[in-house]
Design a protein around this motif. Structure first.
Motif, PDB file in Angstrom:
ATOM      1  N   LEU A   1       7.874  -0.246  -4.699  1.00 24.10           N
ATOM      2  CA  LEU A   1       6.562   0.313  -4.997  1.00 24.10           C
ATOM      3  C   LEU A   1       5.898   1.037  -3.843  1.00 24.10           C
ATOM      4  N   GLY A   2       6.278   0.743  -2.616  1.00 18.45           N
ATOM      5  CA  GLY A   2       5.517   1.237  -1.476  1.00 18.45           C
ATOM      6  C   GLY A   2       4.355   0.285  -1.186  1.00 18.45           C
ATOM      7  N   LYS A   3       3.778   0.408  -0.010  1.00 22.42           N
ATOM      8  CA  LYS A   3       2.767  -0.560   0.418  1.00 22.42           C
ATOM      9  C   LYS A   3       1.467  -0.437  -0.372  1.00 22.42           C
ATOM     10  N   TYR A   4       1.017   0.796  -0.627  1.00 25.10           N
ATOM     11  CA  TYR A   4      -0.280   0.984  -1.282  1.00 25.10           C
ATOM     12  C   TYR A   4      -0.289   0.348  -2.674  1.00 25.10           C
ATOM     13  N   ARG A   5       0.685   0.668  -3.522  1.00 25.00           N
ATOM     14  CA  ARG A   5       0.678   0.139  -4.887  1.00 25.00           C
ATOM     15  C   ARG A   5       0.914  -1.374  -4.913  1.00 25.00           C
TER      16      ARG A   5
END
Length: 612
Positions: A88-92
Motif C-alpha cells: 500500500l505504501g506508507k500514506y495509505r
C-alpha cells in the motif's frame, strides 16, 4: 490522483512535516491517555462495569495484561511495515489503520453499556494493537522519507521534534485522562482519546498533497531484504535491538509497577494532591525540556570530552536506566519498612529514566532508520519497535510467573455454575471444598457473596489468625512492627496443619499474617492468612466520583470508616516476588545488559542509507 514520489531538493524543512508532527501529537494523546489509566481501570473498575458481576484482577494480573497489551502494540508494526513496503505504501497504510485505531477506542468506550465488559476490553485492545502498532513504523519512516541529500542534515533535528510532539500530546493526556476516569468514568476516559484519534486521522489526510509518497517496492522489498547487503544490515541491527528490548522491559513499567508503587506513597507534591497515575505526566514534560537541553548543551559538552557516537549514547542511556531502577528499589525498601515517602522521590527517578529514554529511544530510532537499506525503511522501523514487544513480553511473563492465583476465586467460579439461576438476587454464603476437594472437612473455605461477587472469605483455622492479629495490633499503637520483630512476636504459633505463622510488613498501612496452608507448601494458591489495614476515621466513600456512584448503583454500601484496624482474609492471590525484591531483580538485569553491550558497541561498524 498523483502525488510527489521523490523528496524536494531543498536545504530547508520539507513542507509535509507539520502535518506529520501534528498528527503524531494527537495520536499520542490518544494512546498514552488510554494506556495511563489501564492498570488502575483493570484493578479498580473492570469488575464493576457489568451489573451481573465480574472478578477483580489482582495487581500482578493487571501488570501482566498491561505488558501483554504494550508488547503486542509493538509486534503489529511488522504487519504494518509489510503492508507499507510491499503493497500500500506508507500514506495509505497509516490512513486505513488509523480508522481501525478509532474503532478500538470506540469499543473501550462501550464497556458496561451492553454485553460482557471483558470482551469489549479485549476487542478494543486488539483493535488498538492493530491500529497503533500498524502505523508506528510507517509514521517514523514517513518522516525520514521527506528528506533528500540537500537537507538530510536536518534528520537528527526533526526526529528530536518528532519525539517532542509525541510527549507534547502525552503530557496533556496523562494529566487529563486520570481526571476523566476519576470523576466521569471509563466511557469518557476512553472516549475522549478516541475523538482525538479521529482528529489526528483527519489532520493527516489534510496533508496528503504536501507529503512525499515513496511508492511501495513490491517484490523489490524481498530482493533487497535477501540480498547480501540487506542480510548484513539486519544481522548487525538485530543484536542492538535485543539490548534495547531490555531497556523497554524496564521503561514501560512506569505505567504499571511504578503506578502501584505510587499508591503506597505520599501523593502530595508542591501542595497539590495527585492521582497515582498522574505522576507519569512528569515524563513527557521532562522530554519537552530535555530534547533541546541534550541537543544544544549535553551532547556538545560530552562531545568535547570524547567522540559521542549514537552507540555510545545508547550505552550511557542503559547505565542511566540502571540508576533509575536502583532509585525506585531504594524507595520501595522504605515502603517495605513501613515508611510513606514523598512522591517526589519517584519524580527524581523519572528525571533519570527520562534522560535514559532520550539517549536510547530517540537515538536508537534515528540510528535504525539511517542503517536500514532504502526499500526496507518501514521494515527496519518495525524491527526496532519489535524490541518493545520483546521487552514487554519479558515483563509480562515475569509477572505471570510470580503471580499466585486465589484458590477462593478459582473454586468460587466453579461453584456458581451449579447454583440456581436467580442466585444473584440476594446475599449468599457458598461453601468451597478447599484443598481436598470435599466439603465438610477442615480445609473448607467460606465465601460471603453479594451481586455475584465475593465480598469476603473466611479461611480455615481463622481463630488462630485472628488471635495473631490481636497480638500485632496490640503493638501497633503508632505503627505496625517491622517484619523481624513481628515474626518474633508470633514465634510458636501454627495453623491447623502445623505450619508456622509468618508476618510481613507490607507498607505503612498494611501488614500480613500467613501460613503455607493445607498443602504445607509456601507460595501456592493454598496459602491462607489475613491482611491487616490501619484505618482512619472518616465518612463513607464519596458518591461524587464515578466509582462511588457506580458502587451505590450496584448496591455496594460502604460504611463510614472507623479508626482502628480492618482485616481481610485470603487464600492465595499473593506474589512470589514483591516489594523491593521485584525492583532489585530488574535493576540487576539492566546493569548486566549494559556491561554486555560494551563489547558489541565497540565491534559494530555503522553504514548509513538515505534516499536520493
Amino acid at each position: 490522483m498523483s502525488y510527489r514520489t521523490t523528496p524536494l531538493e531543498t536545504d530547508r524543512m520539507p513542507p509535509g512535516i507539520p502535518y506529520i508532527i501534528g498528527n503524531e501529537a494527537a495520536e499520542r494523546f490518544s494512546f498514552y491517555g488510554m494506556r495511563t489509566i489501564l492498570v488502575v481501570f483493570m484493578v479498580q473498575y473492570l469488575h464493576l462495569m457489568d451489573a451481573s458481576g465480574g472478578r477483580r484482577l489482582s495487581p500482578n494480573e493487571a501488570v501482566e495484561w498491561y505488558h501483554q497489551f504494550a508488547s503486542w502494540v509493538y509486534f503489529t508494526p511488522l504487519l504494518g511495515a509489510l503492508l507499507a513496503d510491499i503493497f500500500l505504501g506508507k500514506y495509505r497504510t497509516i490512513l486505513w489503520l488509523s480508522i481501525v485505531y478509532c474503532l478500538g477506542h470506540a469499543a473501550l468506550a462501550c464497556m458496561g453499556t451492553y454485553g460482557n465488559s471483558p470482551w469489549w476490553l479485549g476487542a478494543g485492545l486488539l483493535l488498538i494493537c492493530l491500529g497503533s502498532g500498524g502505523i508506528k513504523p510507517c509514521v517514523s519512516a514517513h518522516v525520514g522519507d521527506q528528506f533528500s541529500g540537500g537537507n538530510h542534515h536536518l534528520i537528527s533535528q526533526i526526529y528530536n521534534w518528532f519525539y517532542f510532539s509525541i510527549n507534547f500530546g502525552a503530557f496533556f493526556s496523562t494529566l487529563l485522562t486520570p481526571w476523566l476516569l476519576e470523576w466521569h468514568g471509563p466511557h469518557w476516559a476512553f472516549g475522549v482519546p478516541g475523538v482525538l484519534m479521529a482528529i489526528a486521522t483527519f489532520m493527516f489526510w489534510l496533508g496528503r498533497h504536501r507529503f512525499v509518497h515513496i511508492p511501495p517496492s513490491g517484490s523489490g522489498f524481498f530482493k533487497e531484504a535477501f540480498s547480501r547487503e540487506g542480510i548484513v544490515a539486519l544481522g548487525k541491527l538485530i543484536p542492538l535491538f535485543a539490548f534495547i528490548a531490555v531497556f523497554w522491559s524496564l521503561y514501560d513499567q512506569t505505567g504499571s509497577s511504578w503506578v502501584l508503587q505510587a499508591q503506597q506513597m505520599d501523593l502530595k507534591l508542591f501542595g497539590i494532591t495527585l492521582l497515582e497515575s498522574q505522576i507519569q505526566a512528569v515524563n513527557p514534560i521532562l522530554i519537552l525540556i530535555f530534547i533541546p537541553l541534550f541537543t544544544f548543551v549535553v551532547y556538545p559538552w560530552l562531545g568535547k570530552i570524547f567522540p559521542l557516537t549514537p552507540l555510545r549514547k545508547i550505552g550511557i542511556g542503559l547505565l542511566l536506566m540502571a540508576a533509575s531502577f536502583a532509585l525506585v528499589t531504594w524507595v520501595q525498601s522504605w515502603i517495605d519498612a513501613g515508611a510513606r515517602p514523598s512522591i517526589g522521590w519517584q519524580m527524581l527517578a523519572f528525571i533519570v529514566i527520562t534522560a535514559a529514554e532520550i539517549m536510547v529511544a530517540i537515538v536508537g530510532l534515528e540510528f535504525a532508520y539511517t542503517q536500514a537499506p532504502r526499500s526496507m525503511k518501514s521494515w527496519v522501523m518495525a524491527l526496532f519497535w519489535l524490541s518493545v514487544w520483546g521487552g514487554n513480553q519479558f515483563t509480562a511473563q515475569v509477572n505471570r510467573f510470580i503471580a499466585i492465583p486465589s484458590a477462593a476465586d478459582v473454586q468460587f467460579q466453579q461453584a456458581i455454575a451449579n447454583l440456581p439461576a436467580d442466585w444473584q438476587a440476594s446475599p449468599r454464603t457458598v461453601i468451597l471444598p478447599g484443598h481436598d476437594g470435599v466439603t465438610g472437612t477442615l480445609d473448607d473455605l467460606i465465601a460471603r457473596c453479594r451481586q455475584a461477587r465475593i465480598e469476603s472469605v473466611e479461611i480455615p483455622g481463622r481463630e488462630i489468625f485472628l488471635a495473631a492479629a490481636d497480638l500485632i495490633q496490640a503493638r501497633s499503637a503508632t505503627a505496625f512492627p517491622a517484619t523481624r520483630p513481628g515474626r518474633q512476636l508470633l514465634a510458636g504459633l501454627q495453623d491447623p496443619w502445623g505450619n508456622p505463622l509468618r508476618y510481613d510488613l507490607i507498607d505503612s498501612s498494611h501488614a500480613r499474617i500467613s501460613s503455607a496452608g493445607p498443602d504445607r507448601t509456601a507460595n501456592t494458591q493454598w496459602d491462607i492468612g489475613l491482611t491487616i489495614e490501619k484505618t482512619a476515621a472518616g465518612p463513607p466513600a464519596s458518591t461524587s466520583t464515578w466509582l462511588g456512584r457506580r458502587k451505590a448503583a450496584l448496591g455496594i454500601r460502604e460504611a463510614p470508616a472507623v479508626a482502628g484496624f480492618a482485616r481481610t482474609e485470603f487464600s492465595g492471590g499473593q506474589s512470589k516476588l514483591e516489594g523491593a525484591a521485584y525492583f532489585r531483580f530488574f535493576t540487576w538485569l539492566i546493569l548486566g545488559t549494559a556491561v554486555l553491550y560494551i563489547p558489541f558497541a565497540c565491534l559494530y561498524r555503522p553504514k548509513s542509507y538515505l534516499h536520493s
